[in-house]
Design a protein around this motif. Structure first.
Motif, PDB file in Angstrom:
ATOM      1  N   GLY A 292      -0.088  13.807  11.865  1.00 37.12           N
ATOM      2  CA  GLY A 292      -0.520  12.759  10.955  1.00 37.12           C
ATOM      3  C   GLY A 292      -0.212  13.101   9.516  1.00 37.12           C
ATOM      4  O   GLY A 292       0.651  13.934   9.223  1.00 37.12           O
ATOM      5  N   PHE A 293      -0.919  12.459   8.610  1.00 44.15           N
ATOM      6  CA  PHE A 293      -0.790  12.781   7.182  1.00 44.15           C
ATOM      7  C   PHE A 293      -2.119  12.486   6.502  1.00 44.15           C
ATOM      8  O   PHE A 293      -2.944  11.705   7.009  1.00 44.15           O
ATOM      9  N   PHE A 294      -2.350  13.137   5.408  1.00 43.96           N
ATOM     10  CA  PHE A 294      -3.505  12.809   4.580  1.00 43.96           C
ATOM     11  C   PHE A 294      -3.034  12.669   3.142  1.00 43.96           C
ATOM     12  O   PHE A 294      -1.991  13.197   2.753  1.00 43.96           O
ATOM     13  N   VAL A 295      -3.797  11.956   2.356  1.00 42.43           N
ATOM     14  CA  VAL A 295      -3.421  11.740   0.969  1.00 42.43           C
ATOM     15  C   VAL A 295      -4.689  11.601   0.130  1.00 42.43           C
ATOM     16  O   VAL A 295      -5.636  10.917   0.512  1.00 42.43           O
ATOM     17  N   ARG A 296      -4.700  12.310  -0.977  1.00 40.15           N
ATOM     18  CA  ARG A 296      -5.777  12.162  -1.970  1.00 40.15           C
ATOM     19  C   ARG A 296      -5.463  10.927  -2.807  1.00 40.15           C
ATOM     20  O   ARG A 296      -4.327  10.712  -3.235  1.00 40.15           O
ATOM     21  N   ILE A 297      -6.476  10.119  -3.047  1.00 42.12           N
ATOM     22  CA  ILE A 297      -6.291   8.855  -3.759  1.00 42.12           C
ATOM     23  C   ILE A 297      -7.190   8.824  -4.990  1.00 42.12           C
ATOM     24  O   ILE A 297      -8.378   9.145  -4.909  1.00 42.12           O
ATOM     25  N   ASP A 298      -6.602   8.445  -6.112  1.00 40.36           N
ATOM     26  CA  ASP A 298      -7.357   8.276  -7.354  1.00 40.36           C
ATOM     27  C   ASP A 298      -8.197   7.010  -7.232  1.00 40.36           C
ATOM     28  O   ASP A 298      -7.674   5.895  -7.270  1.00 40.36           O
TER      29      ASP A 298
END
Length: 516
Positions: A292-298
């Motif tokens: 999968g993937f993860f992403v930090r979001i502002d």
């Protein structure tokens, strides 16, 4: 004969005899024991290689970040054991292993309750009688899945387990709330526990022990060396008696292996090779291909309202032999975290196996070999296409740029430990970070003792009478779904089969096994 004890403390000598011995005090072992006791069978001994420890779920005992660490970092968990060696590079190494404590993996899982996928649960793979019991009707009443879902407070609709809540649409994907058998801690915000069979006799919030089921006793801190055989039949077990430092024998009429897939396989190999001369190996070891993937979001720059509500969602993707999961949560006032994961089946492969080296002593040295087969690589490729499409939809909804660059499943840039809190903060905001798990790292392995193959449809070894097995090791195909719901359903079925046989042997005994 040693006086039976039903306490949940260690230090007691092994009894000389029990009517039923269940090897393993985790999910399958405890579920089988409680249903067997409810059916009226007494003198059940649950043998666990680890101690009681604390009896609360890791997400009650620890904050969410520490709980994740306990699962993914074996050095953080004093109960983690890996009683085998891996001959597969990174696979079945790392955090792969068993949780040697009463409760086992039921004290770590996140409560996801999904049935085996219909494409995996057909008559080409599973015995028709078992599949029908799971999904259509069991003993003239609701199916096993319906019964377990009802016990857990979930619903069964259109042949699927459902959870209340509103579906979310992301691009062309419509995701439903993930059904979870979990409860919030009544006094500690942010703490929660997933269902464990221990819930029936201990307080899930405090771990305080009530009264265990009548007829069930426990032998703890007692690793099982081997199954005792007599005239080609299971006749008990041999355990390590840690009080004396010597092996001790517990005789039994029936032995049930519920010790986890690799340990079940080791005990089965020792018994089959000794009793029948079978080769000291079992193939068909399967696991979930997870990436999968993860992403930090502002959070300050996201649309209002958010395009996806915080929570956990899922979507079956049968064309990829997988299930897609999407989770969104708030890390802080200024940051969100989006984690997208896809679970798929590594199809059974005779070359993926558990093998033992026959030795004079027990346990026999055990080695696991597992690789991503050609069929498995097709699943990996299909998963990455789905993840790329999800990212395109997510990026458009949240106003993000870039794209995840997936590499080799065998040599990934990031493993699943990348999602650990101490690592996440080093990744830039707004940039997707792809990862993939090693085989064995998800604690979903199974397939070495399939029903309708090594085992009969009634969970008994075809070549050793009186020896049974439970848990994911018995799945002919593991599918893409998390195994816990099916483990619970099959444990209920196994207990009923055993109750039918054991109570029929007792003249005049009442029969209270579940029938409707």
């Amino acid at each position: 004969m040693t006086e039976p004890t039903r306490t949940l403390t260690g230090g007691h000598p092994p009894p000389e005899h029990a009517r039923v011995v269940i090897v393993g005090g985790g999910f399958a072992g405890l579920e089988t024991a409680r249903h067997l006791a409810e059916a009226g069978v007494d003198d059940i001994l649950v043998v666990e290689g680890g101690p009681v420890g604390d009896l609360v779920h890791t997400n009650v005992a620890h904050d969410p970040d520490t709980a994740v660490e306990m699962w993914l970092d074996p050095e953080r968990d004093p109960y983690h054991r890996r009683p085998w060696s891996s001959d597969s590079d990174r696979h079945f190494a790392g955090n792969a292993g068993i949780r040697a404590r009463l409760g086992g993996r039921s004290l770590y899982w996140y409560g996801v309750t999904l049935p085996i996928d219909s494409w995996a649960l057909d008559e080409q793979h599973w015995p028709a009688a078992v599949a029908d019991d799971l999904t259509r009707s069991w003993r003239g009443g609701p199916s096993l899945y319906e019964r377990v879902a009802g016990d857990l407070g979930l619903t069964w609709a259109d042949g699927t387990i459902a959870s209340t809540g509103q579906a979310q649409r992301v691009g062309g994907f419509t995701l439903r709330p993930t059904p979870r058998a979990s409860r919030a801690h009544p006094g500690r915000p942010g703490r929660w526990s997933a269902y464990s069979p221990l819930d029936h006799w201990r307080d899930p919030a405090t771990g305080a022990v009530g009264e265990p089921p009548a007829g069930v006793r426990f032998l703890l801190d007692s690793p099982v060396q081997r199954v005792l055989l007599r005239d080609g039949r299971a006749a008990g077990i041999v355990v390590d008696d840690r009080r004396t430092g010597r092996p001790a024998t517990v005789t039994a009429e029936t032995v049930v292996l519920c010790a986890g897939t690799v340990e079940n396989s080791r005990l089965a190999i020792q018994a089959l090779t000794t009793a029948t001369g079978a080769p000291p190996r079992l193939g068909g070891l399967a696991d979930h291909l997870a990436q999968g993937f993860f992403v930090r979001i502002d959070a300050r720059r996201t649309p209002r309202p958010l395009p996806v509500r915080p929570g956990s969602y899922y979507l079956p993707v049968p064309e990829a032999r997988s299930i897609l999961f999407l989770s969104l949560w708030r890390v802080s006032r200024d940051e969100l975290m989006l984690d997208v994961k896809i679970n798929g089946e590594l199809p059974p492969d005779p070359e993926s196996q558990v093998a033992c080296l026959p030795s004079a002593g027990h346990p026999w040295p055990t080695t696991v070999r597992s690789t991503v087969s050609t069929a498995g690589r097709a699943v990996v490729a299909a998963q990455q296409e789905v993840l790329a499409d999800v990212w395109a939809a997510v990026a458009g909804a949240f106003g993000l740029a870039g794209e995840p660059a997936f590499g080799s499943y065998d040599e990934p840039r990031l493993g699943n430990t990348a999602v650990l809190p101490r690592y996440r903060e080093q990744y830039p905001i707004g940039v997707p970070q792809p990862w993939c798990s090693a085989l064995g790292a998800e604690d979903h392995e199974g397939g070495t003792l399939p029903l309708g193959g090594v085992l009969t449809e009634n969970h008994e070894f075809a070549r050793i009478a009186g020896l049974y097995a439970g848990g994911p090791a018995t799945f002919p195909r593991i599918g893409a779904a998390n195994p816990s719901l099916t483990t619970m359903a099959l444990s209920r079925r196994l207990a009923a089969v055993l109750a039918d046989e054991l109570l029929a042997e007792a003249p005049g005994a009442g029969h209270r096994s579940e029938r409707s």
